[in-house]
Design a protein around this motif. Structure first.
Motif, PDB file in Angstrom:
ATOM      1  N   PRO A  11     -31.604 -12.373   2.041  1.00  0.00           N
ATOM      2  CA  PRO A  11     -31.802 -11.127   2.807  1.00  0.00           C
ATOM      3  C   PRO A  11     -31.553 -11.360   4.298  1.00  0.00           C
ATOM      4  O   PRO A  11     -31.959 -12.387   4.840  1.00  0.00           O
ATOM      5  N   VAL A  12     -30.878 -10.396   4.940  1.00  0.00           N
ATOM      6  CA  VAL A  12     -30.550 -10.548   6.370  1.00  0.00           C
ATOM      7  C   VAL A  12     -31.760 -10.181   7.225  1.00  0.00           C
ATOM      8  O   VAL A  12     -32.680  -9.501   6.769  1.00  0.00           O
ATOM      9  N   GLU A  13     -31.725 -10.624   8.461  1.00  0.00           N
ATOM     10  CA  GLU A  13     -32.776 -10.260   9.420  1.00  0.00           C
ATOM     11  C   GLU A  13     -32.257  -9.133  10.301  1.00  0.00           C
ATOM     12  O   GLU A  13     -31.091  -9.149  10.704  1.00  0.00           O
ATOM     13  N   ILE A  14     -33.099  -8.157  10.576  1.00  0.00           N
ATOM     14  CA  ILE A  14     -32.686  -7.060  11.463  1.00  0.00           C
ATOM     15  C   ILE A  14     -33.615  -7.067  12.674  1.00  0.00           C
ATOM     16  O   ILE A  14     -34.705  -6.495  12.639  1.00  0.00           O
ATOM     17  N   PRO A  15     -33.215  -7.727  13.745  1.00  0.00           N
ATOM     18  CA  PRO A  15     -34.110  -7.852  14.905  1.00  0.00           C
ATOM     19  C   PRO A  15     -34.363  -6.491  15.555  1.00  0.00           C
ATOM     20  O   PRO A  15     -33.451  -5.665  15.663  1.00  0.00           O
ATOM     21  N   GLY A  16     -35.591  -6.299  15.959  1.00  0.00           N
ATOM     22  CA  GLY A  16     -35.935  -5.100  16.746  1.00  0.00           C
ATOM     23  C   GLY A  16     -36.190  -3.846  15.930  1.00  0.00           C
ATOM     24  O   GLY A  16     -36.480  -2.798  16.499  1.00  0.00           O
ATOM     25  N   LEU A  17     -36.039  -3.920  14.612  1.00  0.00           N
ATOM     26  CA  LEU A  17     -36.256  -2.729  13.778  1.00  0.00           C
ATOM     27  C   LEU A  17     -37.372  -3.049  12.777  1.00  0.00           C
ATOM     28  O   LEU A  17     -37.227  -3.957  11.957  1.00  0.00           O
ATOM     29  N   GLU A  31     -39.876   1.477  10.075  1.00  0.00           N
ATOM     30  CA  GLU A  31     -38.796   2.327  10.585  1.00  0.00           C
ATOM     31  C   GLU A  31     -37.576   2.251   9.665  1.00  0.00           C
ATOM     32  O   GLU A  31     -36.946   3.265   9.351  1.00  0.00           O
ATOM     33  N   PHE A  32     -37.272   1.037   9.245  1.00  0.00           N
ATOM     34  CA  PHE A  32     -36.103   0.814   8.386  1.00  0.00           C
ATOM     35  C   PHE A  32     -36.246   1.553   7.049  1.00  0.00           C
ATOM     36  O   PHE A  32     -35.389   2.340   6.644  1.00  0.00           O
ATOM     37  N   SER A  70     -40.305  -6.791  12.608  1.00  0.00           N
ATOM     38  CA  SER A  70     -38.869  -6.544  12.384  1.00  0.00           C
ATOM     39  C   SER A  70     -38.480  -7.027  10.993  1.00  0.00           C
ATOM     40  O   SER A  70     -39.002  -8.037  10.517  1.00  0.00           O
ATOM     41  N   VAL A  71     -37.548  -6.321  10.374  1.00  0.00           N
ATOM     42  CA  VAL A  71     -37.153  -6.602   8.996  1.00  0.00           C
ATOM     43  C   VAL A  71     -36.737  -8.073   8.848  1.00  0.00           C
ATOM     44  O   VAL A  71     -35.742  -8.505   9.448  1.00  0.00           O
ATOM     45  N   ASN A  72     -37.515  -8.804   8.087  1.00  0.00           N
ATOM     46  CA  ASN A  72     -37.241 -10.205   7.727  1.00  0.00           C
ATOM     47  C   ASN A  72     -37.212 -11.189   8.895  1.00  0.00           C
ATOM     48  O   ASN A  72     -37.002 -12.382   8.678  1.00  0.00           O
ATOM     49  N   GLU A  73     -37.403 -10.732  10.106  1.00  0.00           N
ATOM     50  CA  GLU A  73     -37.278 -11.639  11.247  1.00  0.00           C
ATOM     51  C   GLU A  73     -38.480 -12.577  11.309  1.00  0.00           C
ATOM     52  O   GLU A  73     -39.622 -12.133  11.373  1.00  0.00           O
ATOM     53  N   THR A  75     -36.426   5.377   7.294  1.00  0.00           N
ATOM     54  CA  THR A  75     -35.085   5.963   7.433  1.00  0.00           C
ATOM     55  C   THR A  75     -34.393   5.973   6.072  1.00  0.00           C
ATOM     56  O   THR A  75     -33.790   6.975   5.674  1.00  0.00           O
TER      57      THR A  75
END
Lengths: 262, 436
Positions: free
Chosen positions: A90-96, A100-101, A144-147, A104
Motif C-alpha cells: 500500500p502506498v503512503e499519502i502524505p498530508g491526507l 478525509e481520504f 495520513s494514509v499509511n504514512e 471522499t
C-alpha cells in the motif's frame, strides 16, 4: 449469474507475456484462493482486475463483472461497481488523513449511485469503529494514509478500507505477507466478518497459513501465467506439505509431452 | 547597451533619495546608514547570471526599458486598503503603507511597537542604533537600495523577561499608482533576553495597470539569550508585484526561533534569509511554502550559519509549481569550526503540476567541524502515477486525486507551522492560488 467471469485472459507488460490465458468463474459468496510461486502472475492478475492500465490486455480476453465486460472501464469506475483491491504494497499519502481520504472515496462512490453524501462526523465515528474491529488504533483515522505505519498496520488499514467501502468483489493481494500471527488473525477475522452470500473474495497468497483462518471454497494454482491446478482447501494443504516443485515438474512434463506429440 | 541602460536606472534611483527626508532630521548614525547605502548602491554591480547565487534570477522585470521607478512615501495609512483575508485573520497591531505607519499598541509594559522615527523620539534610539551597528554592509544593490531609502521602519521591542501571549500582527501594504512605484518597507524585531512572542508580518500589494510595484523589503530579527520567537512572513501579491526580501536573524544562546514563510503569487519574488546562530544550544526551525503560478518567478536563498555548538536547525521548504512558473530553492547550512555537536536537517520538496513549470533546488552543506550531524535532500516531481492509481481503486477520479494530493502536499508543511491561524489563511487563499 456469476459475479466474475474471466475468459482467456492474456496480458503483457513491456512486451513480455505474463498471463497466458486464464479462465476463472467466481460466483456470489465464494472465496477463491490463488496460490503460486514467485513470478507466476498472481499480482498481475489482481492488478488487471482492479484496472491497472500499465498492463496490455489481449483484445480477445474478457473480464465480465455481473455479465458486463469491464476491461475498458477505468479503475475508479470498477471500484464504484464494487471491485476492491487490497494492495500488496500500500502506498503512503502524505498530508491526507485516513478519514478525509475514505470520506471522499465513499462519497464519490455514493455520488455515482445518486445517493446523498455521508456526513464527515458520522463517517469518522463509523471508521473508528471499523478500525477497532480490525485491531487498528482508532487514532489512525487522523493520521495520513499509511504514512509512518508499520507493514502490518498498512495491511490492516487496507482491510479497514475494504470494510468501509463494502465491495462485492474483494481481491486481497498477498495481504498476509509480513504479518505476525496476531495481525494475521485480525485480518482474517475482518474478512470473515464480511463474508456474505452476495460478496466474493479472491485471496492471493504464497502460503496456506492465511487459509487456515479464511477457509476458501476453491484453491487455484497459478504457474507461468496459467491456472495449472484447481481444487478445494485440501490442495492448499498439499502445497504446504510438498511445496511448488512437484507442480512445476508435472507442468513441465506435460509441456514436453505436448512438444513430443506436436 | 543593456548594461548602460541599467546604469542609467541606478542614477535615476539615486536622484530620488532627496524625497525621503521630508523635514525629519535624522540622527548621525541614521545619516551614516543612508550614505553608506547610497555609496554601496553606486559601487555594487547589478547582479547578472554569472554572479554567484544569481544564476537563475532574471532581473529584467526590474530593469526593462519600459519601467520608470518612483519612490512614493505616504503620509497616512488607509486601513481599508488591507486585503480582507489578512485583516480578518491577522488583525494588525501595526501597519505600514508605503512608508506611513500606524501602530495600535505603541507602548505597553509588555511590548513596544512604533515607527523608527517615533521610537527615537520616545527614547529607543539607542537600541535601534546598537542593532544597526551590528548589521553587515549591503551585499548587493537590493540591500543597498533598502539602506539608502531607509526613511522609516517598524520597530518591535519585547523587553526582558516578558512573555507576550497574543500574536503581534504587522501588515505591510505597498500600493501602486499611476507610475511604477518603489516601496522600501523595513521591519526590526528585537526580543530581549528571556522574552517570548509570536509575530506575523504580512505583505500585501495592489497595483494599477499597466504599472508595477517593486517592494524592496528588509527584516532584521534579534532573538536574545533564552528568548523564544515564532515568526511568520507571508507574501501575497498581484501579478504586477516585484519583490525583493532580505531577512537577517541573530540568535542568542539557548534561544529558539521558528521562521515560517508563505509565498503566494507575485510576478517576481526573491527572498533571502541569513540566520546566524551566535550562541550555544539554539533551536532554529525554518518552514516555507511557495505556491507559484502563471509566468511568475520565485526564488528562495537561505544561509543558516552555526557559529556556536550544540545548535539544532531544521529546514522544511516546499514549492508548488504551476503553469509556466519557475521556482528556485538554494539553501546552505554552514557549520563553523567551533560549532561542534551541531545537528542540522535541510529538506526541500517540489511538486510540479505542469510540464512547463520549472522547479530547481540546490541544498548545500559546508562543514568545518568534525562532530556534527547534518543531512540534506531535495525531491522534485509531478504527482506520482502510482498514488493517482491508488485513489482510482478507491473510486476517486484522477482529477480529484490530483487535487487531494496537492492539498496533502500543502497540509503536510502547514502542520509544521506553529501559528494556528495560517491554516485558515491558506484555506481562504487556496482556491485563487491553486488551479486544482
Amino acid at each position: 449469474m456469476s459475479l466474475l467471469k474471466i475468459k482467456n485472459l492474456r496480458a503483457l507488460i513491456e512486451g513480455q507475456l505474463i498471463l497466458q490465458g486464464i479462465d476463472l468463474t467466481v460466483n456470489p459468496g465464494e472465496v477463491h484462493a490463488i496460490m503460486g510461486p514467485n513470478g507466476s502472475g498472481k499480482s498481475t492478475l489482481a492488478q488487471i482486475l482492479a484496472g491497472n492500465e500499465k498492463y496490455e490486455v489481449s483484445p480477445e480476453s474478457e473480464i465480465l463483472l455481473l455479465g458486463e465486460n469491464i476491461l475498458d472501464i477505468p479503475p475508479e469506475e470498477r471500484s464504484r461497481r464494487g471491485v476492491f483491491i487490497a494492495f500488496q504494497y500500500p502506498v503512503e499519502i502524505p498530508g491526507l488523513s485516513n478519514t478525509e481520504f475514505l470520506h471522499t472515496a465513499i462519497n464519490e462512490i455514493r455520488k455515482s449511485k445518486n445517493l446523498p453524501p455521508v456526513d464527515i462526523w458520522d463517517f469518522e465515528k463509523q471508521l473508528k469503529e471499523k478500525m477497532k474491529e480490525i485491531g487498528l488504533d482508532p487514532s489512525f483515522s487522523e493520521r495520513s494514509v499509511n504514512e509512518g505505519f508499520s507493514g502490518g498496520e498498512k495491511k490492516r488499514n487496507e482491510i479497514v478500507q475494504m470494510a468501509v467501502l463494502e465491495p462485492v468483489l474483494a481481491i486481497l493481494d498477498e495481504t498476509d505477507s509480513g504479518l505476525d500471527i496476531d495481525a494475521l488473525k485480525s485480518v482474517a477475522e475482518g474478512v470473515n466478518r464480511m463474508r456474505s452470500p452476495d460478496r466474493s473474495f479472491i485471496i492471493i497468497t504464497h502460503y496456506q497459513r492465511l487459509l487456515n483462518y479464511i477457509q476458501p471454497d476453491f484453491v487455484h494454482v497459478l504457474y507461468k501465467g496459467k491456472i495449472v491446478k484447481s481444487g478445494g482447501f485440501e490442495l492448499a494443504l498439499e502445497l504446504e506439505q510438498k511445496g511448488y516443485d512437484w507442480l512445476k515438474k508435472e507442468e513441465e512434463m506435460e509441456m514436453s509431452s505436448i512438444g513430443v506429440l506436436s | 547597451m543593456a548594461i548602460m541602460y541599467q546604469d542609467d536606472k541606478k542614477i535615476q534611483l539615486l536622484e530620488s533619495v532627496a524625497h525621503i527626508r521630508n523635514g525629519f532630521v535624522f540622527p548621525n548614525w541614521w545619516e551614516y546608514l543612508l550614505r553608506n547605502g547610497a555609496d554601496a548602491f553606486e559601487v555594487l554591480p547589478i547582479p547578472n547570471k554569472k554572479t554567484e547565487g544569481w544564476r537563475e534570477t532574471n532581473l529584467m522585470p526590474f530593469f526593462s526599458p519600459q519601467r520608470k521607478w518612483t519612490l512614493r512615501v505616504h503620509k497616512k495609512v488607509q486601513e481599508e486598503n488591507i486585503p480582507k483575508n489578512i485583516y480578518d485573520i491577522f488583525p494588525p497591531t501595526a501597519i505600514w503603507e508605503n512608508g506611513a505607519i500606524k501602530s495600535r499598541t505603541y507602548n505597553s509594559p509588555t511590548l513596544f511597537i512604533n515607527s523608527f522615527k517615533d521610537s527615537i523620539l520616545l527614547g529607543y534610539g539607542n537600541i535601534i542604533q546598537q542593532i544597526f551597528k551590528k548589521e553587515k554592509d549591503p551585499q548587493h544593490i537590493f540591500e543597498a537600495l533598502s539602506d539608502m531609502f531607509m526613511h522609516n521602519g517598524i520597530f518591535l521591542y519585547i523587553p526582558k523577561e516578558t512573555v507576550v501571549e497574543k500574536p503581534i500582527h504587522i501588515t505591510i501594504m505597498s500600493r501602486g499608482f499611476d507610475a511604477d512605484t518603489v516601496d522600501v518597507p523595513r521591519v526590526l524585531v528585537y526580543l530581549d533576553d528571556n522574552a517570548q512572542a509570536t509575530v506575523t508580518v504580512h505583505y500585501g500589494a495592489d497595483t494599477q495597470e499597466p504599472h508595477s510595484v517593486w517592494v524592496n523589503a528588509r527584516e532584521q530579527i534579534i532573538v536574545g539569550r533564552n528568548a523564544h520567537l515564532k515568526y511568520l512572513n507571508s507574501i501575497q501579491g498581484t501579478n504586477d508585484t516585484l519583490r525583493f526580501f532580505s531577512t537577517s536573524v541573530q540568535l542568542g544562546c539557548e534561544s529558539s526561533f521558528s521562521y515560517n514563510s508563505l509565498h503566494l503569487s507575485g510576478q517576481f519574488i526573491r527572498s533571502e534569509i541569513d540566520v546566524e546562530i551566535e550562541g550555544e544550544n539554539v533551536t532554529s526551525q525554518i518552514n516555507g511554502l511557495v505556491i507559484n503560478k502563471g509566468r511568475c518567478f520565485s526564488e528562495t536563498q537561505q544561509l543558516i550559519q552555526h557559529l556556536k555548538g550544540y545548535g539544532t536547525s531544521r529546514i522544511h521548504w516546499r514549492g508548488l509549481g504551476q503553469e509556466q512558473s519557475k521556482t528556485v530553492y538554494r539553501g546552505k547550512i554552514y557549520i563553523a569550526p567551533d560549532a561542534q555537536k551541531s545537528d542540522s536537517i535541510q529538506q526541500f520538496k517540489g511538486l510540479s503540476l505542469s510540464d512547463e513549470a520549472v522547479i530547481n533546488a540546490k541544498p548545500q552543506l559546508e562543514i568545518y567541524a568534525d562532530d556534527v550531524r547534518c543531512t540534506h535532500g531535495a525531491t522534485v516531481g509531478p504527482p506520482p502515477p502510482d498514488l493517482i492509481y491508488y485513489f482510482q481503486t478507491r473510486g476517486i477520479k484522477p482529477d480529484k486525486a490530483r487535487s487531494l494530493l496537492i492539498r496533502g502536499f500543502i497540509n503536510q508543511i502547514l502542520k509544521e507551522f506553529p501559528i494556528r491561524e495560517v491554516e485558515d489563511f491558506v484555506n481562504i487563499c487556496i482556491s485563487k492560488e491553486v488551479k486544482e
